[in-house]
Design a protein around this motif. Structure first.
Motif, PDB file in Angstrom:
ATOM      1  N   GLY A  65       0.814  -1.214   0.000  1.00 48.17           N
ATOM      2  CA  GLY A  65       0.000   0.000   0.000  1.00 48.17           C
ATOM      3  C   GLY A  65       0.842   1.256   0.000  1.00 48.17           C
ATOM      4  N   MET A  66       1.911   1.249   0.791  1.00 48.61           N
ATOM      5  CA  MET A  66       2.798   2.410   0.817  1.00 48.61           C
ATOM      6  C   MET A  66       3.460   2.619  -0.546  1.00 48.61           C
ATOM      7  SD  MET A  66       2.455   3.704   3.782  1.00 48.61           S
ATOM      8  CE  MET A  66       3.830   4.798   4.007  1.00 48.61           C
ATOM      9  N   ALA A  67       3.859   1.521  -1.193  1.00 49.44           N
ATOM     10  CA  ALA A  67       4.475   1.616  -2.526  1.00 49.44           C
ATOM     11  C   ALA A  67       3.478   2.156  -3.545  1.00 49.44           C
ATOM     12  CB  ALA A  67       4.994   0.255  -2.954  1.00 49.44           C
ATOM     13  N   VAL A  68       2.224   1.745  -3.444  1.00 45.66           N
ATOM     14  CA  VAL A  68       1.196   2.258  -4.355  1.00 45.66           C
ATOM     15  C   VAL A  68       1.016   3.759  -4.143  1.00 45.66           C
ATOM     16  CG1 VAL A  68      -1.278   2.176  -4.882  1.00 45.66           C
ATOM     17  CG2 VAL A  68       0.009   0.054  -4.624  1.00 45.66           C
ATOM     18  N   MET A  69       1.041   4.211  -2.897  1.00 55.67           N
ATOM     19  CA  MET A  69       0.910   5.650  -2.631  1.00 55.67           C
ATOM     20  C   MET A  69       2.076   6.433  -3.221  1.00 55.67           C
ATOM     21  SD  MET A  69      -0.767   6.115   1.129  1.00 55.67           S
ATOM     22  CE  MET A  69       0.136   4.890   2.035  1.00 55.67           C
ATOM     23  N   VAL A  70       3.283   5.942  -3.045  1.00 55.21           N
ATOM     24  CA  VAL A  70       4.457   6.628  -3.602  1.00 55.21           C
ATOM     25  C   VAL A  70       4.379   6.628  -5.124  1.00 55.21           C
ATOM     26  CG1 VAL A  70       6.962   6.497  -3.855  1.00 55.21           C
ATOM     27  CG2 VAL A  70       5.925   6.201  -1.610  1.00 55.21           C
ATOM     28  N   ALA A  71       3.970   5.502  -5.706  1.00 48.84           N
ATOM     29  CA  ALA A  71       3.831   5.429  -7.163  1.00 48.84           C
ATOM     30  C   ALA A  71       2.776   6.411  -7.662  1.00 48.84           C
ATOM     31  CB  ALA A  71       3.474   4.006  -7.585  1.00 48.84           C
ATOM     32  N   GLY A  72       1.710   6.594  -6.900  1.00 44.96           N
ATOM     33  CA  GLY A  72       0.678   7.550  -7.283  1.00 44.96           C
ATOM     34  C   GLY A  72       1.182   8.975  -7.303  1.00 44.96           C
ATOM     35  N   VAL A  73       1.992   9.336  -6.321  1.00 45.35           N
ATOM     36  CA  VAL A  73       2.561  10.688  -6.281  1.00 45.35           C
ATOM     37  C   VAL A  73       3.508  10.897  -7.459  1.00 45.35           C
ATOM     38  CG1 VAL A  73       4.051  12.242  -4.958  1.00 45.35           C
ATOM     39  CG2 VAL A  73       2.267  10.929  -3.801  1.00 45.35           C
ATOM     40  N   VAL A  74       4.330   9.892  -7.737  1.00 39.44           N
ATOM     41  CA  VAL A  74       5.270   9.988  -8.868  1.00 39.44           C
ATOM     42  C   VAL A  74       4.486  10.069 -10.180  1.00 39.44           C
ATOM     43  CG1 VAL A  74       7.059   8.745 -10.147  1.00 39.44           C
ATOM     44  CG2 VAL A  74       7.159   8.867  -7.649  1.00 39.44           C
ATOM     45  N   LEU A  75       3.467   9.232 -10.334  1.00 42.05           N
ATOM     46  CA  LEU A  75       2.648   9.247 -11.545  1.00 42.05           C
ATOM     47  C   LEU A  75       1.962  10.597 -11.730  1.00 42.05           C
ATOM     48  CD1 LEU A  75       1.436   7.718 -13.945  1.00 42.05           C
ATOM     49  CD2 LEU A  75      -0.379   6.946 -12.408  1.00 42.05           C
ATOM     50  N   GLY A  76       1.465  11.175 -10.663  1.00 38.32           N
ATOM     51  CA  GLY A  76       0.836  12.493 -10.745  1.00 38.32           C
ATOM     52  C   GLY A  76       1.813  13.564 -11.189  1.00 38.32           C
ATOM     53  N   LYS A  77       3.037  13.510 -10.680  1.00 35.45           N
ATOM     54  CA  LYS A  77       4.053  14.490 -11.070  1.00 35.45           C
ATOM     55  C   LYS A  77       4.432  14.325 -12.536  1.00 35.45           C
ATOM     56  CE  LYS A  77       6.682  17.912 -10.129  1.00 35.45           C
ATOM     57  NZ  LYS A  77       6.087  19.222  -9.908  1.00 35.45           N
ATOM     58  N   VAL A  78       4.533  13.068 -12.980  1.00 31.57           N
ATOM     59  CA  VAL A  78       4.852  12.815 -14.389  1.00 31.57           C
ATOM     60  C   VAL A  78       3.732  13.358 -15.278  1.00 31.57           C
ATOM     61  CG1 VAL A  78       5.116  10.982 -16.115  1.00 31.57           C
ATOM     62  CG2 VAL A  78       6.379  10.865 -13.971  1.00 31.57           C
ATOM     63  N   LEU A  79       2.489  13.101 -14.909  1.00 31.66           N
ATOM     64  CA  LEU A  79       1.359  13.623 -15.686  1.00 31.66           C
ATOM     65  C   LEU A  79       1.351  15.150 -15.695  1.00 31.66           C
ATOM     66  CD1 LEU A  79      -1.486  11.168 -14.662  1.00 31.66           C
ATOM     67  CD2 LEU A  79      -0.514  11.459 -16.942  1.00 31.66           C
ATOM     68  N   GLN A  80       1.702  15.753 -14.569  1.00 33.59           N
ATOM     69  CA  GLN A  80       1.777  17.218 -14.522  1.00 33.59           C
ATOM     70  C   GLN A  80       2.842  17.733 -15.484  1.00 33.59           C
ATOM     71  OE1 GLN A  80       3.287  18.861 -10.909  1.00 33.59           O
ATOM     72  NE2 GLN A  80       2.522  20.914 -11.346  1.00 33.59           N
ATOM     73  N   LEU A  81       3.990  17.079 -15.484  1.00 32.51           N
ATOM     74  CA  LEU A  81       5.071  17.500 -16.379  1.00 32.51           C
ATOM     75  C   LEU A  81       4.718  17.282 -17.846  1.00 32.51           C
ATOM     76  CD1 LEU A  81       8.151  16.213 -14.363  1.00 32.51           C
ATOM     77  CD2 LEU A  81       7.366  18.572 -14.614  1.00 32.51           C
ATOM     78  N   LEU A  82       3.841  16.317 -18.122  1.00 39.44           N
ATOM     79  CA  LEU A  82       3.399  16.065 -19.496  1.00 39.44           C
ATOM     80  C   LEU A  82       2.280  17.009 -19.933  1.00 39.44           C
ATOM     81  CD1 LEU A  82       3.452  12.164 -19.575  1.00 39.44           C
ATOM     82  CD2 LEU A  82       5.047  13.741 -20.671  1.00 39.44           C
ATOM     83  N   GLY A  83       1.846  17.902 -19.056  1.00 37.09           N
ATOM     84  CA  GLY A  83       0.862  18.906 -19.420  1.00 37.09           C
ATOM     85  C   GLY A  83      -0.553  18.602 -18.991  1.00 37.09           C
ATOM     86  N   HIS A  84      -0.746  17.570 -18.168  1.00 36.83           N
ATOM     87  CA  HIS A  84      -2.089  17.210 -17.728  1.00 36.83           C
ATOM     88  C   HIS A  84      -2.438  17.794 -16.363  1.00 36.83           C
ATOM     89  CE1 HIS A  84      -2.873  14.440 -21.007  1.00 36.83           C
ATOM     90  NE2 HIS A  84      -1.619  14.049 -20.886  1.00 36.83           N
ATOM     91  N   GLY A  85      -1.625  18.703 -15.862  1.00 34.07           N
ATOM     92  CA  GLY A  85      -1.873  19.331 -14.564  1.00 34.07           C
ATOM     93  C   GLY A  85      -2.455  20.718 -14.726  1.00 34.07           C
ATOM     94  N   GLN A  86      -2.525  21.448 -13.618  1.00 34.24           N
ATOM     95  CA  GLN A  86      -3.070  22.801 -13.593  1.00 34.24           C
ATOM     96  C   GLN A  86      -2.284  23.706 -14.539  1.00 34.24           C
ATOM     97  OE1 GLN A  86      -5.618  23.333 -11.486  1.00 34.24           O
ATOM     98  NE2 GLN A  86      -5.885  25.508 -11.539  1.00 34.24           N
ATOM     99  N   GLY A  87      -2.956  24.278 -15.534  1.00 33.00           N
ATOM    100  CA  GLY A  87      -2.310  25.197 -16.467  1.00 33.00           C
ATOM    101  C   GLY A  87      -1.500  24.521 -17.550  1.00 33.00           C
ATOM    102  N   GLY A  88      -1.513  23.200 -17.619  1.00 32.99           N
ATOM    103  CA  GLY A  88      -0.756  22.462 -18.629  1.00 32.99           C
ATOM    104  C   GLY A  88      -1.412  22.544 -19.996  1.00 32.99           C
TER     105      GLY A  88
END
Length: 101
Positions: A65-88
């Motif tokens: 569960g902890m690994a899934v949470m860390v993976a979720g944070v990393v995945l969210g940051k990657v999506l943000q950097l790809l332009g799927h975040g606020q202002g992307g």
């Protein structure tokens, strides 16, 4: 003796704050982006798995569960950097297709 009553303060106002406004208005999506939703639900899912691990005294399940949470944070940051975040770029294009919201 100084007068610190409410009436005195109401009649003798002092300016102690400076208002800091953003240079432009914030985006209208209120954080409803692919990156935000993916991060939120992956972290919630990982939390549920970790809680089940604690409930049933399964250490390995807790760490999964902890690994899934860390993976979720990393995945969210990657999506943000790809332009799927606020202002992307992807979020702005999606908002334009939907009429601004």
């Amino acid at each position: 003796m100084a007068d610190h009553s409410l009436a005195h303060r109401a009649q003798n106002t002092t300016r102690t704050e400076t208002v800091h406004l953003p240079p432009t208005t914030a985006p209208t999506n209120h954080g409803r982006t692919v990156a935000a939703w993916t991060t939120t639900w992956t972290v919630v899912g990982g939390s549920v798995v970790a809680a089940l691990g604690v409930t049933f005294a399964l250490v390995w399940l807790f760490w999964v569960g902890m690994a899934v949470m860390v993976a979720g944070v990393v995945l969210g940051k990657v999506l943000q950097l790809l332009g799927h975040g606020q202002g992307g770029a992807a979020t702005l294009a999606r908002a334009k297709r939907r009429g601004g919201h």
